[in-house]
Write an enzyme that holds these catalytic residues in place. Sequence first.
Site, PDB file in Angstrom:
ATOM      1  CE  LYS A   1      -4.116   1.877   2.287  1.00 40.86           C
ATOM      2  NZ  LYS A   1      -5.109   1.688   3.377  1.00 40.86           N
TER       3      LYS A   1
ATOM      4  NE  ARG B   1     -20.700  -4.292   5.575  1.00 37.78           N
ATOM      5  CZ  ARG B   1     -20.162  -4.542   4.387  1.00 37.78           C
ATOM      6  NH1 ARG B   1     -20.139  -3.614   3.470  1.00 37.78           N
ATOM      7  NH2 ARG B   1     -19.656  -5.722   4.123  1.00 37.78           N
TER       8      ARG B   1
ATOM      9  CD  GLU C   1     -18.880  -3.367   8.900  1.00 30.57           C
ATOM     10  OE1 GLU C   1     -18.113  -2.506   8.418  1.00 30.57           O
ATOM     11  OE2 GLU C   1     -19.050  -4.500   8.379  1.00 30.57           O
TER      12      GLU C   1
END
Length: 637
Positions: A288, A405, A377
């Site tokens: 990244k 969610r 979640e």
Amino acid sequence: MAKSEKEFLDKINFPSDLKKVSEDDLIQVCEELRQEIIEEVSCNPGHFGASLGVVELTVALHYVLNTPYDNLIWDVGHQAYGHKILTGRKDIFHTNRKYKGISGFPNRNESEYDAFTVGHSSTSISAALGMATAAQLSGETDRKTVAVIGDGSMTAGLAFEGLNNAANNNADLLVILNDNNMAIDPNVGGLNNYLLDITTSQTYNKVKNDIWRFLGKLNRLNPNTQKIFQKVEQGIKTILLKQSNIFEAFNFRYFGPVDGHDVNHMVKVLSDLQKISGPKLLHVITKKGKGFKLAEQNQTYWHAPGMFDKVTGEILQPESTSPQAPKFQEVFGNTLVELAEMNDKIVGITPAMPTGSSLNIMMEKMPDRAFDVGIAEQHAVTFSGGLAAKGKLPFCAIYSSFMQRAYDQVIHDVALQNVNVVFCLDRGGVVGADGATHHGVYDLAFFRCIPNMTIASPLDAVELRNLMFTAQQENMGPFSIRYPRGKGRILDWQKPFEILPVGKGQKLKDGKDLAILSIGAIGVEAVDAIEELEKDGYSIAHYDMRYLKPIDTELLHEVLGKHDQIITLEDGCIIGGLGSAVIEFANDNHYQARVKRLGVPDKWVEQGTQQELYRECGYDKLGIIESATAILAKTEG
């Protein structure tokens, strides 16, 4: 700052142009694409590190695939800037995440190259499987479907549900696992450790590559040799890694890990995989922030750093000569530590957003009482329910849009159990540049219909502290506190704690011409609007409702008994929120007042600054003034 000229990229507007470039020149294309992203994001802030990490993968995919005929789905979409630049949006990329500009995420309404609208994690495998199955049913045997998912997104249950279904489907599907050991914060959990074992086992990778090359030679004599190795390979992994391959257990043919920054090798691998049918997983190792040293070194900070100098990396923050109020998330993070020091039952939970929610403050000071559960979640909510059922007091910090969610878990595993879980919903209301996928505009409405649920929203930082203090009192049950993205206005916010009686609002100002009822920090827009209206001689009352459920019935009787004209104000959808609650109460109690609801209308609101979106939806200071003067003009007439 002017952009540099780019020998190849300046001539590439669509993948068809990219395919005209020789494979030898793809390395230069990648360098130019990476530089384009750096130049654009440095002056037009957005998601930075993720897109830099997949430059070579992006170029290789569009070089090999026949997009948009082939389906290419980017999970979440943080990493899709290179994809957008290569698919017809290079010349308008400067509008990325801006009001009336292009979305910061893939969007089907924006381009035929965006096969699926995304913004939340872990949806790509399920969506791609649906598309691959559709192609199969339509007899489109030449249409390829590829899902690019990050290792952070693989922690969510939906990703595994998609893998599990694909195992029995046998659709022509390629899942590319972009493994950089990062989501926004470093990844956590068993899957992360498993991937590290695979990628760091030099013995395994050397043995695998040596055998593969050797069998490749034998393959000239026996075309089935490498196919046989696919079956033998799992045994090698089991011996050398002391565990079987989880993806092959899902009936995916596993390939990799491969270097995601070797574009020429990626082209070869992807071309080879085109010839293999059925569900496949390619494990790609990337970094990244690749190509920008500071972003490689501090990947969390450079996920979305704001404006910066593209040469030095210096962050360019607007200068301020006056003290700045803290962000609401910082008030939450620091207050939670204070409360946890007072109450040893308190624990903190977040699904992969410790920095974004500021739970990282508690994680640093009380690491044994704060939990990052990964992008999960649903698990975060039920985990909190389990903690609460055994006497702990979880503060579950989730962005409002991500709470969508876990709706079933809130109902079944918290509210039905009537346990004291405190949901701290950050990014409540419109959030700005992240757009429709991230606006937290539904929580007031979708929580209001759940029994046992207390719903609160603070006007300012002091109220946020006091609501958190109130929520951890005895026998509070499920308790939701929602607050917006950004800063408040109060500098001196660390006041002594006070209990705010549940179901009680406050009158901020009396008035006789019209009453404004607001909930949450958006109430400051009403404060500003009333100041302007008073200059024109109007007398406006203002009430901070503070609690949506239970709503302050005593206060509503007062308002409806005195006022025929009422404006409700909320930074959320007007269907089912505060305005709906007031109208329901008025109807049930036979009041005849006219109620004008200000909030997010029944439409998708795209990206822009928060103030631009308040203006579009008509509930900024000017919108409130316009509504109030229109109502009062009719009354006077």
